[in-house]
Write a protein that holds these residues in place. Structure first.
Motif, PDB file in Angstrom:
ATOM      1  N   ALA A 105       0.751  -1.232   0.142  1.00 50.97           N
ATOM      2  CA  ALA A 105       0.091  -0.018  -0.024  1.00 50.97           C
ATOM      3  C   ALA A 105       0.764   1.155   0.047  1.00 50.97           C
ATOM      4  N   GLY A 106       1.861   1.260   0.471  1.00 54.87           N
ATOM      5  CA  GLY A 106       3.062   2.435   0.569  1.00 54.87           C
ATOM      6  C   GLY A 106       4.122   2.059   1.468  1.00 54.87           C
ATOM      7  N   PRO A 107       5.042   2.720   1.873  1.00 53.71           N
ATOM      8  CA  PRO A 107       6.078   2.474   2.456  1.00 53.71           C
ATOM      9  C   PRO A 107       5.954   2.211   3.871  1.00 53.71           C
ATOM     10  N   GLU A 108       4.886   2.645   4.560  1.00 59.21           N
ATOM     11  CA  GLU A 108       4.494   2.223   5.887  1.00 59.21           C
ATOM     12  C   GLU A 108       3.811   0.841   5.916  1.00 59.21           C
ATOM     13  N   ASP A 109       3.542   0.359   4.797  1.00 60.10           N
ATOM     14  CA  ASP A 109       2.684  -1.250   4.789  1.00 60.10           C
ATOM     15  C   ASP A 109       3.619  -1.928   5.728  1.00 60.10           C
ATOM     16  N   PRO A 110       2.943  -2.652   6.680  1.00 59.00           N
ATOM     17  CA  PRO A 110       3.803  -3.545   7.536  1.00 59.00           C
ATOM     18  C   PRO A 110       4.360  -4.717   6.974  1.00 59.00           C
ATOM     19  N   ASN A 111       3.816  -5.108   5.786  1.00 57.47           N
ATOM     20  CA  ASN A 111       4.419  -6.352   4.885  1.00 57.47           C
ATOM     21  C   ASN A 111       5.491  -5.812   4.096  1.00 57.47           C
ATOM     22  N   TYR A 112       6.133  -4.629   3.988  1.00 59.88           N
ATOM     23  CA  TYR A 112       6.924  -4.095   3.128  1.00 59.88           C
ATOM     24  C   TYR A 112       8.253  -3.921   4.043  1.00 59.88           C
ATOM     25  N   HIS A 113       9.236  -4.991   3.567  1.00 59.42           N
ATOM     26  CA  HIS A 113      10.611  -4.717   4.280  1.00 59.42           C
ATOM     27  C   HIS A 113      11.750  -4.739   3.268  1.00 59.42           C
ATOM     28  N   LEU A 114      12.672  -4.248   3.531  1.00 65.89           N
ATOM     29  CA  LEU A 114      13.791  -3.772   2.597  1.00 65.89           C
ATOM     30  C   LEU A 114      15.080  -4.333   3.090  1.00 65.89           C
ATOM     31  N   ALA A 115      15.850  -4.892   1.766  1.00 68.58           N
ATOM     32  CA  ALA A 115      17.080  -5.310   2.073  1.00 68.58           C
ATOM     33  C   ALA A 115      18.026  -4.145   1.520  1.00 68.58           C
ATOM     34  N   VAL A 116      18.925  -3.906   2.432  1.00 65.03           N
ATOM     35  CA  VAL A 116      19.979  -2.962   2.014  1.00 65.03           C
ATOM     36  C   VAL A 116      21.421  -3.478   1.712  1.00 65.03           C
ATOM     37  N   ILE A 117      21.786  -3.471   0.648  1.00 63.76           N
ATOM     38  CA  ILE A 117      22.826  -4.131   0.188  1.00 63.76           C
ATOM     39  C   ILE A 117      24.167  -3.172   0.082  1.00 63.76           C
TER      40      ILE A 117
END
Length: 138
Positions: A105-117
């Protein structure tokens, strides 16, 4: 023919998808992913909260992603990954990878995680090269 930094960056940005490798139980796990190369030189990768990639990265942060274009030029990026909830980086990826809208839904979506490489090394090669070359993207 050797490849320069700008050509390697073009492959990463233009390929769309790369083949992202992690390790699980001492076995490689590879899947197509659509990372974003930030201005700071990090690869940012959106992940679903239920993704098996998250525990794989937590168990072994060493990752690699390989990009190839239609001319068969390739660029292999190796680095270390960390899972992040950095809202600013999530926003950048969300704005620059339109297909994410079908998952989040957007950056605040609780299912949205981010891998920073964090990029440690880059290897690139053209079909006319005899050997791959190390290239700095920073």
């Amino acid at each position: 023919m050797s490849m320069n930094k700008e050509e390697a960056i073009d492959i990463v940005r233009d390929a769309g998808f790369g083949f992202f490798a992690t390790v699980e139980n001492n076995k490689p796990r590879v899947r197509p992913m659509m990372p974003y190369l930030s201005e700071e030189g990090e690869l940012l990768l959106a992940l679903l909260g239920r993704s098996r990639t998250i525990p794989q990265i937590k168990a072994n942060p060493n990752v690699e992603i390989c990009f190839v274009d239609r001319k068969m030029w390739y660029c292999r990026v190796s680095g270390t990954a960390a899972i992040s909830q950095d809202i600013n980086k999530k926003q950048i990826v969300f704005e620059n990878v339109p297909m994410l809208r079908q998952y989040f839904a957007g950056p605040e979506d609780p299912n949205y995680h981010l891998a920073v490489i964090e990029i440690k090394s880059v290897e690139a090669m053209t079909p006319h090269s005899r050997l791959p070359e190390e290239i700095s993207l920073v």
